[in-house]
Design an enzyme around this catalytic site. Structure first.
Site, PDB file in Angstrom:
ATOM      1  N   CYS A  60      15.441 -17.122  38.278  1.00 26.75           N
ATOM      2  CA  CYS A  60      14.085 -17.605  38.575  1.00 26.75           C
ATOM      3  C   CYS A  60      13.889 -17.878  40.074  1.00 26.75           C
ATOM      4  CB  CYS A  60      13.829 -18.905  37.811  1.00 26.75           C
ATOM      5  SG  CYS A  60      13.404 -18.620  36.090  1.00 26.75           S
ATOM      6  N   ASP A  83      26.376 -11.043  41.647  1.00 29.42           N
ATOM      7  CA  ASP A  83      27.458 -11.977  41.997  1.00 29.42           C
ATOM      8  C   ASP A  83      28.745 -11.651  41.233  1.00 29.42           C
ATOM      9  OD1 ASP A  83      25.727 -13.425  43.717  1.00 29.42           O
ATOM     10  OD2 ASP A  83      24.856 -14.419  41.960  1.00 29.42           O
ATOM     11  N   ASN A 158      18.799  -3.317  30.630  1.00 23.87           N
ATOM     12  CA  ASN A 158      19.188  -3.729  29.279  1.00 23.87           C
ATOM     13  C   ASN A 158      18.186  -4.779  28.868  1.00 23.87           C
ATOM     14  OD1 ASN A 158      21.599  -2.220  29.314  1.00 23.87           O
ATOM     15  ND2 ASN A 158      22.675  -3.875  30.364  1.00 23.87           N
ATOM     16  N   HIS A 171      14.348  -8.099  34.270  1.00 22.80           N
ATOM     17  CA  HIS A 171      15.141  -7.586  35.392  1.00 22.80           C
ATOM     18  C   HIS A 171      15.829  -6.292  35.002  1.00 22.80           C
ATOM     19  CE1 HIS A 171      18.204  -9.560  32.898  1.00 22.80           C
ATOM     20  NE2 HIS A 171      19.094  -8.767  33.484  1.00 22.80           N
ATOM     21  N   LYS A 319      20.789   0.039  14.357  1.00 22.27           N
ATOM     22  CA  LYS A 319      21.657   1.197  14.146  1.00 22.27           C
ATOM     23  C   LYS A 319      23.053   0.820  14.627  1.00 22.27           C
ATOM     24  CE  LYS A 319      23.036   5.588  14.242  1.00 22.27           C
ATOM     25  NZ  LYS A 319      23.490   6.101  12.974  1.00 22.27           N
ATOM     26  N   PHE A 320      24.042   0.971  13.770  1.00 22.50           N
ATOM     27  CA  PHE A 320      25.422   0.715  14.180  1.00 22.50           C
ATOM     28  C   PHE A 320      26.096   2.023  14.558  1.00 22.50           C
ATOM     29  CE2 PHE A 320      24.678  -3.262  11.988  1.00 22.50           C
ATOM     30  CZ  PHE A 320      25.314  -4.155  12.843  1.00 22.50           C
ATOM     31  N   MET A 321      26.754   2.007  15.686  1.00 24.07           N
ATOM     32  CA  MET A 321      27.511   3.186  16.135  1.00 24.07           C
ATOM     33  C   MET A 321      28.954   2.927  15.757  1.00 24.07           C
ATOM     34  SD  MET A 321      25.517   5.241  17.884  1.00 24.07           S
ATOM     35  CE  MET A 321      26.496   5.942  19.182  1.00 24.07           C
ATOM     36  N   VAL A 322      29.289   3.211  14.503  1.00 26.44           N
ATOM     37  CA  VAL A 322      30.626   2.839  14.030  1.00 26.44           C
ATOM     38  C   VAL A 322      31.347   4.035  13.427  1.00 26.44           C
ATOM     39  CG1 VAL A 322      30.282   0.353  13.830  1.00 26.44           C
ATOM     40  CG2 VAL A 322      29.460   1.823  12.010  1.00 26.44           C
ATOM     41  N   GLU A 325      30.233   7.840  13.600  1.00 30.00           N
ATOM     42  CA  GLU A 325      29.813   8.113  14.983  1.00 30.00           C
ATOM     43  C   GLU A 325      30.999   8.009  15.958  1.00 30.00           C
ATOM     44  OE1 GLU A 325      28.140   6.193  12.942  1.00 30.00           O
ATOM     45  OE2 GLU A 325      26.010   6.700  13.016  1.00 30.00           O
TER      46      GLU A 325
HETATM   47  P1  H2U Z   1      22.187  -8.340  32.388  1.00 28.01           P
HETATM   48  O1  H2U Z   1      21.214  -9.276  31.759  1.00 28.01           O
HETATM   49  O2  H2U Z   1      21.811  -6.889  32.123  1.00 28.01           O
HETATM   50  O3  H2U Z   1      23.590  -8.693  32.009  1.00 28.01           O
HETATM   51  O4  H2U Z   1      22.062  -8.533  33.967  1.00 28.01           O
HETATM   52  C1  H2U Z   1      22.075  -9.779  34.606  1.00 28.01           C
HETATM   53  C2  H2U Z   1      23.017  -9.675  35.776  1.00 28.01           C
HETATM   54  O5  H2U Z   1      22.799 -10.768  36.637  1.00 28.01           O
HETATM   55  C3  H2U Z   1      24.476  -9.689  35.344  1.00 28.01           C
HETATM   56  O6  H2U Z   1      25.072  -8.469  35.710  1.00 28.01           O
HETATM   57  C4  H2U Z   1      24.022 -11.104  37.215  1.00 28.01           C
HETATM   58  C5  H2U Z   1      25.058 -10.854  36.143  1.00 28.01           C
HETATM   59  O7  H2U Z   1      26.303 -10.515  36.711  1.00 28.01           O
HETATM   60  N1  H2U Z   1      23.985 -12.503  37.692  1.00 28.01           N
HETATM   61  C6  H2U Z   1      24.264 -12.784  39.006  1.00 28.01           C
HETATM   62  O8  H2U Z   1      24.577 -11.881  39.772  1.00 28.01           O
HETATM   63  N2  H2U Z   1      24.204 -14.083  39.446  1.00 28.01           N
HETATM   64  C7  H2U Z   1      23.886 -15.131  38.647  1.00 28.01           C
HETATM   65  O9  H2U Z   1      23.848 -16.253  39.105  1.00 28.01           O
HETATM   66  C8  H2U Z   1      23.563 -14.915  37.229  1.00 28.01           C
HETATM   67  C9  H2U Z   1      23.627 -13.509  36.720  1.00 28.01           C
END
Ligand code: H2U
Length: 364
Positions: A60, A83, A158, A171, A319-322, A325
């Site tokens: 945020c 990070d 994602n 994001h 859907k399960f990729m198991v 698959e």
């Molecule tokens: P995902 O929701 O797709 O996991 O992506 C969020 C990314 O944000 C994740 O890769 C990063 C996580 O490493 N992140 C930071 O770099 N710093 C933070 O303080 C929280 C999350």
């Protein structure tokens, strides 16, 4: 029945294999399996009560991230270095003993995170087209910036806990690498071979043929189309394609980016309307390789985005990729033609907006 009293082929009833020319592999289509009863795992529906601003959410505006850095009070998109990066620019070379069973090589790169919007309770389909265009512009800038040094710039989103997303704030991530990842090198080889054999870039021909056939076409706006591909794995999987030949996302002109923002908003609204939930998916862009490949002839490439949604028949059944698959062959449960028809019929007004106005979900 045909003349020999054999049932005539119906893709909705009779399993068959379809060839995926982008992955040089086959998918088993068994649409009739949608009828099977389900006593398996039921997912929690996606969260719907996300606060607009949570000072403890590291994505945020004004929050402190894991590495102690303070986010600015951003009011549009916001980018930061991940990070917890899976790829770093200066990892030492592992060396290799060159035995064919124990090969390794250096992996270098950078990982970034990009917030789409300052609000945590908004998603792309609910954002304004102008706001989505800012996201597209940033994707283009990043492709230029990171593509100058790295062979592949993977932009991906994602969305939803079901797809492993760790944070509900809207994001995406960008991982740039000094190597072509497996999916990229498969797409590279398949498109290169197709142009050599057939004299036209694969996905340029594919977009034209799907636009003519219509049956798998979900949406078309000026310069862009969305197709429930003939040959893919997930029930409501789609591909987003330009109608002309564009190699990378930074080559999109202004009018193309307006069309792109519009078609993304319309697809994602339909996805959300399908089961009236914030629809989970992983999406990502594939464009011509960059870095050391920038001086090579990449005319076999066509920019495209893949959308992989995990949900199968309701908001809670995935859907399960198991077994089959994992051990034998990709298999899907609904034909792409059925999926396209379902998606076409859905309203382009978001169900949350409709609910607020007291209307119902599907267009008649
Ligand atoms: P995902 O929701 O797709 O996991 O992506 C969020 C990314 O944000 C994740 O890769 C990063 C996580 O490493 N992140 C930071 O770099 N710093 C933070 O303080 C929280 C999350």
């Amino acid at each position: 029945m045909d003349m020999n009293n054999k049932p005539t082929f119906d893709p909705k009833e009779h399993q068959h294999l379809r060839y995926n020319p982008l992955r040089d592999s086959w998918v088993l289509v068994s649409a009739h399996r949608m009828k099977r009863p389900w006593k398996g795992q039921v997912e929690k529906p996606p969260e719907d009560d996300i606060p607009r601003h949570d000072p403890n959410n590291p994505l945020c505006p004004g929050s402190v991230r894991a590495n102690g850095e303070l986010n600015p009070e951003y009011d549009s998109t916001f980018m930061f270095d991940n990070d917890f990066p899976a790829l770093q620019p200066d990892a030492p070379d592992p060396g290799s003993d060159h035995h064919p069973l124990f090969l390794s090589k250096a992996a270098r790169g950078v990982c970034k995170v990009m917030c789409f919007h300052p609000w945590s309770d908004i998603t792309l389909p609910l954002m304004q087209p102008a706001e989505i265009r800012k996201v597209i512009d940033k994707w283009a800038d990043l492709t230029v910036e990171l593509g100058a040094a790295y062979a592949w710039v993977q932009i991906f989103e994602n969305k939803g806990a079901m797809m492993g997303c760790s944070n509900p704030h809207p994001h995406c991530q960008v991982w740039a690498s000094n190597f072509l990842p497996n999916e990229a090198s498969l797409a590279e080889r398949c498109q290169r071979d197709f142009l050599q054999k057939h004299g036209e870039p694969m996905l340029v021909q594919y977009a034209r043929m799907e636009a003519q056939a219509q049956e798998r076409l979900v949406l078309a706006v000026s310069n862009w189309e969305i197709v429930a591909n003939y040959y893919v794995l997930y029930s409501h999987q789609t591909v987003l394609l330009p109608e002309s030949n564009i190699l990378t996302i930074n080559s999109i002109k202004v009018d193309f980016s307006t069309g792109l923002a519009s078609i993304m908003k319309r697809l994602l609204t339909k996805y959300d309307n399908l089961f009236e939930v914030s629809f989970p998916y992983s999406m990502g862009w594939h464009g011509a390789p960059t870095g050391g490949h920038l001086n090579e002839d990449m005319s076999h490439w066509q920019l495209h985005a893949h959308y992989y949604p995990p949900l199968l028949r309701s908001a809670t059944i995935r859907k399960f990729m198991v077994g089959y698959e994992m051990l034998a062959n990709e298999q899907r449960d609904l034909t792409p033609e059925q999926a396209a028809e379902q998606l076409r019929k859905l309203s382009e007004e978001h169900y949350k907006v409709k609910k607020a106005e007291g209307k119902s979900g599907v267009e008649n």
